[in-house]
Write a protein that holds these residues in place. Structure first.
Motif: not given
Length: 523
Positions: A328-336, A493-511
């Protein structure tokens, strides 16, 4: 680059070594009780069998890039395989607990190199267009290893004896050493590298790394056993961790030739974000593998082997999905775009598990949630790894790989420590809350006690004995209900940690167009 038969022999060798290293992080957990009996050790003493391995791992991983350049990657890898294999044999031969702890530390020194260097070898084995596939194969080991550890350990402990959890490494290690000698070669950049003179090596950085990261790992591994900051011993090593980490960061940011170049984090926003996401990935991976077996064995009465088999299908799915995600990544789907799906799926898994936990839960209740977990992890590991290294080249790639590996390990240690503490403290608090609703003046409580008393009397107990047994049984019911509520809260609680990380992905820069990850320069 390698092709044909040689290429796949190298793949088999390094994935096998990566699996060995990661399986050994969790395989001993199911054998600790046997070790206590055979080696006349206390629970506190036997906990060092796990801690010593983790401490050695987390110290060595960030230094693998430097050590590979200093001694030659092939030589360093071969030495690590041999050291790991010999230490495994010596672990099985141990006659007292502190011998075992010492050999486990040595095993961790060898094992820490296996994971990071295996990734570098895979990267150099595949041509640039197939790099996501190489990373996917490495990811199979990272995800599957910690999960199948309890399965394999449970089978060995139930059918053989605890030394065999170490002896099984020996034939695999010997085979890996032979394949390393025959097939693995240093790339030109390593062959042509000039080793640093001893006087130019960052000895201060090495010392501060050992002091800071080693002390932090020790606190995380032993904190719950020592009742955290009620212990002078934990307080001392917490202080050492703070001093060592602050000193290490300052030293590595100012030294001309640092042992671990932390400045790479300031040059790549994606790496900084990826390092944090690696921490969360390690947290979720190790914490969920830690808490689920405890629930199954303590509350549902499953054996270690049964619990391991429950975890196996999801782990295998992760392994099978890795090459698909690579394509998928090799085919061009961004990690973001892939990462939010992975984080959301892991949250759904955690929420689903919190609803499935009950006194009557069986194997079928956990099958599909654990399958979902495996699917979610497959959508996280490879995108985080490739995103972290995007736009990084030369020695920076090696430093970045080592840093993310260390941070993922620390995330796992934080996850296990936090979840372990949360379970112990919350069970006590929840018990108080539930017990307040149980009163001898309550008609329902009286009815339950009368029914239990009559049941025990029908089995031959006297009235007084039956009454005592009824109170004990009621107390056990309260404890079981308390534990079930707490385990459900823990998964949430474990799942909540993952959910709270979603906004960080908006900061990822596309190559940028044409920008590639120079993974061939890694390590």
């Amino acid at each position: 680059m390698e092709t044909g038969f040689t290429k796949w022999i190298i793949v088999i060798t390094v994935v096998m070594c990566c699996l060995l290293e990661l399986i050994d992080t969790s395989i001993v957990n199911v054998a600790l009780t046997q070790m206590m009996g055979n080696l006349s050790a206390t629970q506190q003493e036997v906990s060092w069998v796990v801690a010593s391995y983790g401490i050695a791992n987390v110290i060595v991983i960030p230094m693998t890039g430097f050590l590979a350049e200093q001694f030659g990657r092939r030589n360093y890898y071969l030495f690590s395989v041999i050291l790991f294999t010999i230490a495994s044999m010596l672990c099985g031969q141990s006659t007292n607990i502190w011998e075992l702890v010492a050999f486990r530390f040595i095993q961790g020194v060898g094992g820490g190199a296996l994971m990071a260097t295996s990734q570098a070898i895979l990267i150099d084995t595949f041509p640039p267009k197939q790099l996501p596939l190489g990373q996917a194969l490495f990811g199979m080991g990272v995800i599957i290893g910690p999960t199948i550890g309890p399965t394999l350990g449970g089978f060995i402990v139930d059918n053989y004896d605890w030394p065999w959890i170490f002896y099984v490494n020996v034939p695999v290690g010997i085979l890996a050493a032979i394949f390393t000698i025959l097939f693995i070669r240093d790339p030109e950049r390593i062959k042509n590298a000039i080793p640093r003179p001893l006087r130019e090596i960052d000895w201060a950085g090495i010392f501060l790394l050992i002091l800071g990261v080693g002390s932090l790992q020790l606190v995380l591994e032993q904190g719950e056993t020592e009742d955290w900051f009620e212990s002078l011993y934990i307080n001392f090593f917490t202080l050492m961790a703070v001093v060592g980490m602050v000193g290490f960061i300052w030293r590595e940011l100012t030294a001309k030739q640092p042992i671990v170049d932390l400045r790479v984090l300031t040059r790549s926003r994606n790496l900084a974000i990826g390092a944090f996401l690696s921490f969360i990935l390690g947290f979720g991976l190790f914490a969920s593998v830690f808490v689920f077996p405890i629930f199954c064995q303590r509350i549902l009465g499953f054996t270690a082997e049964q619990t391991g088999y429950l975890l196996l299908p999801g782990a295998l799915l992760s392994g099978f999905m890795m090459p698909v995600v690579g394509k998928m990544i090799q085919g061009g789907i961004p990690q973001k775009f892939i990462l939010p799906v992975g984080f959301t799926i892991f949250f759904i898994f955690s929420y689903w598990m919190s609803t499935q936990i009950s006194p009557t839960a069986g194997e079928s209740d956990f099958f599909w949630p654990l399958i979902l977990r495996g699917f979610g992890l497959a959508l996280l590991f490879l995108p985080i790894t490739t995103m972290s290294l995007s736009g990084i080249s030369g020695k920076d790639a090696g430093q970045a790989a080592g840093l993310t590996g260390m941070i993922r390990q620390l995330g796992g240690s934080f996850g296990v420590a936090l979840v372990g503490t949360y379970l112990e403290r919350s069970i006590a608090q929840n018990r108080v809350g539930i017990a307040t609703n149980v009163s001898l003046y309550d008609p329902e409580t009286q009815q339950r006690l009368q029914g239990l008393t009559a049941s025990f009397m029908s089995k031959g107990a006297s009235f007084l004995d039956a009454q005592q047994q009824a109170f004990a049984a009621l107390s056990g019911m309260i404890m079981k209900q308390t534990s079930i509520v707490t385990y459900a809260q823990t998964f949430l609680m474990i799942g909540t940690f993952f959910l709270l990380c979603l906004p960080l992905i908006l900061l990822v820069q596309r190559p940028k167009p044409g920008e590639k990850v120079d993974l061939n320069a890694a390590h």
